[in-house]
Design an enzyme around this catalytic site. Structure first.
Site, PDB file in Angstrom:
ATOM      1  N   GLU A  25      -7.140  13.392  10.996  1.00  0.00           N
ATOM      2  CA  GLU A  25      -7.580  14.058   9.768  1.00  0.00           C
ATOM      3  C   GLU A  25      -7.499  15.580   9.887  1.00  0.00           C
ATOM      4  O   GLU A  25      -7.171  16.268   8.934  1.00  0.00           O
ATOM      5  CB  GLU A  25      -8.998  13.611   9.386  1.00  0.00           C
ATOM      6  CG  GLU A  25      -9.084  12.173   8.913  1.00  0.00           C
ATOM      7  CD  GLU A  25      -8.194  11.867   7.710  1.00  0.00           C
ATOM      8  OE1 GLU A  25      -7.846  12.784   6.949  1.00  0.00           O
ATOM      9  OE2 GLU A  25      -7.831  10.682   7.532  1.00  0.00           O
ATOM     10  N   CYS A 185       4.249   5.410 -12.680  1.00  0.00           N
ATOM     11  CA  CYS A 185       3.206   4.741 -13.471  1.00  0.00           C
ATOM     12  C   CYS A 185       3.523   3.261 -13.699  1.00  0.00           C
ATOM     13  O   CYS A 185       2.612   2.451 -13.862  1.00  0.00           O
ATOM     14  CB  CYS A 185       3.013   5.461 -14.801  1.00  0.00           C
ATOM     15  SG  CYS A 185       2.512   7.189 -14.590  1.00  0.00           S
ATOM     16  N   CYS A 194      -5.965   4.547 -17.263  1.00  0.00           N
ATOM     17  CA  CYS A 194      -5.638   5.958 -17.030  1.00  0.00           C
ATOM     18  C   CYS A 194      -5.516   6.723 -18.342  1.00  0.00           C
ATOM     19  O   CYS A 194      -4.554   6.549 -19.101  1.00  0.00           O
ATOM     20  CB  CYS A 194      -4.334   6.060 -16.238  1.00  0.00           C
ATOM     21  SG  CYS A 194      -3.890   7.754 -15.798  1.00  0.00           S
TER      22      CYS A 194
END
Length: 327
Positions: A25, A185, A194
DNA sequence: TATCCGTGGCT
DNA sequence: TAGCCAAGGAT
């Protein structure tokens, strides 16, 4: 980074090693998975746990980090490893609040470690999540001002059940399907929810405030090569640009720098390069000379890969000039 | 709150 | 190929 390849890696119930989650990370701050992968492999092979890393020499860690950028991360990485190794018995804290106290761990990284390594219900908001949330809720105000609002909305979406899995899924969605440009999408599992897609705004969200333009600075770097091929290197100060990294001596970097050879010699111009940092462009003129000096790094111990990218570019120019001089 | 920190991939 | 773009932490 197995826990970044998908939920399969920990669906069976095992948790990833907190040391590896933390290391990956930190490397992934402002950096893509593709750029991190080999660095992560080399670090974990050389320093398999936090005690090994804590015992490493500073110069070895800086050399291993060379090329990855944002070198304060490497310095904080070592500080953090030493705190965890010496003061915390090698165990990373499991809460966001405690993780946040460690060097180099901010709100995002603390949340990511808590969620991924300990499955804590942490809110994990990186750039990917900001984009996903801005699109799902059709938030049209620009970053960075709207960040607190996006964080609040991300919090609403965080479930009590398997929060680590959720955090991972949000970041993966942003990194793959809900990409910055041309989002896919048609493949998106949350398209029906959305608002950005409904409004046809998905590709232009999140909006961002315009960035100031970058000035051009100039500078000189001096590459001295000894008779046996040694080179003169210096370690840069801990703070500031390229802090703690190795490099060639040189001038200030400003609008009109004075040449600043480290010693008198027959300095020849080898070429120049442009390198772009976060907030300015640097036009660097590379000077070379054949000269023996005390303190040179012997040829056998000089690895260009240990240098940050700017200095590696300068070395490439110097080396080409020197080898062509020799015919 | 604003500024300072690298780099590599994409267009 | 040169410019644009993405993306957290410290101070």
């Amino acid at each position: 980074m197995p826990w970044r390849t998908g939920p399969e890696a920990w669906r069976a119930g095992e948790r990833p090693d907190p040391y590896r989650v933390w290391l990956s990370e930190v490397m992934l701050q402002q950096t893509t998975v593709a750029a991190v992968r080999d660095y992560f492999r080399r670090f974990t092979a050389r320093w398999p746990d936090v005690h090994a890393l804590a015992a490493a020499a500073d110069a070895d860690v800086m050399a291993e980090w060379a090329g990855l950028g944002y070198y304060a991360r490497a310095r904080n990485l070592l500080k953090c490893a030493r705190v965890v190794s010496h003061d915390l018995d090698g165990r990373f804290p499991e809460t966001v609040e405690e993780l946040r106290k460690l060097p180099g761990i901010g709100p995002y990284t603390a949340g990511a470690i808590a969620a991924i390594a300990f499955d804590a219900p942490a809110v994990v908001v990186d750039g990917n999540v900001e984009r996903v949330v801005a699109r799902i809720f059709a938030v049209t105000d620009p970053l960075p001002g709207v960040k607190p609002e996006l964080t609040r909305l991300a919090e609403c979406l965080t479930p009590q059940e398997r929060p680590g899995c959720h955090a991972q899924a949000m970041m993966d969605l942003g990194a793959t399907i809900c990409s910055p440009r041309n989002p896919a999408c048609g493949l998106c599992p949350v398209r029906v929810d959305c608002a950005g897609y409904d409004a046809g705004l998905q590709a232009e969200l999140p909006r961002k405030a315009p960035k100031p333009e970058k000035p051009v600075r100039r500078g000189f770097a001096y590459v001295a090569v000894g008779p046996a091929g040694g080179v003169l290197l210096e370690r840069r100060p801990e703070k500031g640009l390229l802090g703690g990294t190795l490099g060639f001596p040189g001038s200030d970097w400003c609008e009109a720098p004075d040449p600043a050879p480290p010693f008198a010699a027959d300095w020849q111009e080898a070429g120049s390069l442009r390198h772009t940092f976060t907030h300015f462009h640097l036009d660097l003129t590379v000077m070379v000379a054949r000269a023996a000096r005390p303190g040179m790094t012997p040829k056998a111990q000089f690895r260009p890969a240990d240098l940050p990218t700017l200095m590696r570019k300068a070395w490439n120019i110097a080396e080409a000039a020197i080898s062509s001089q020799q015919g």
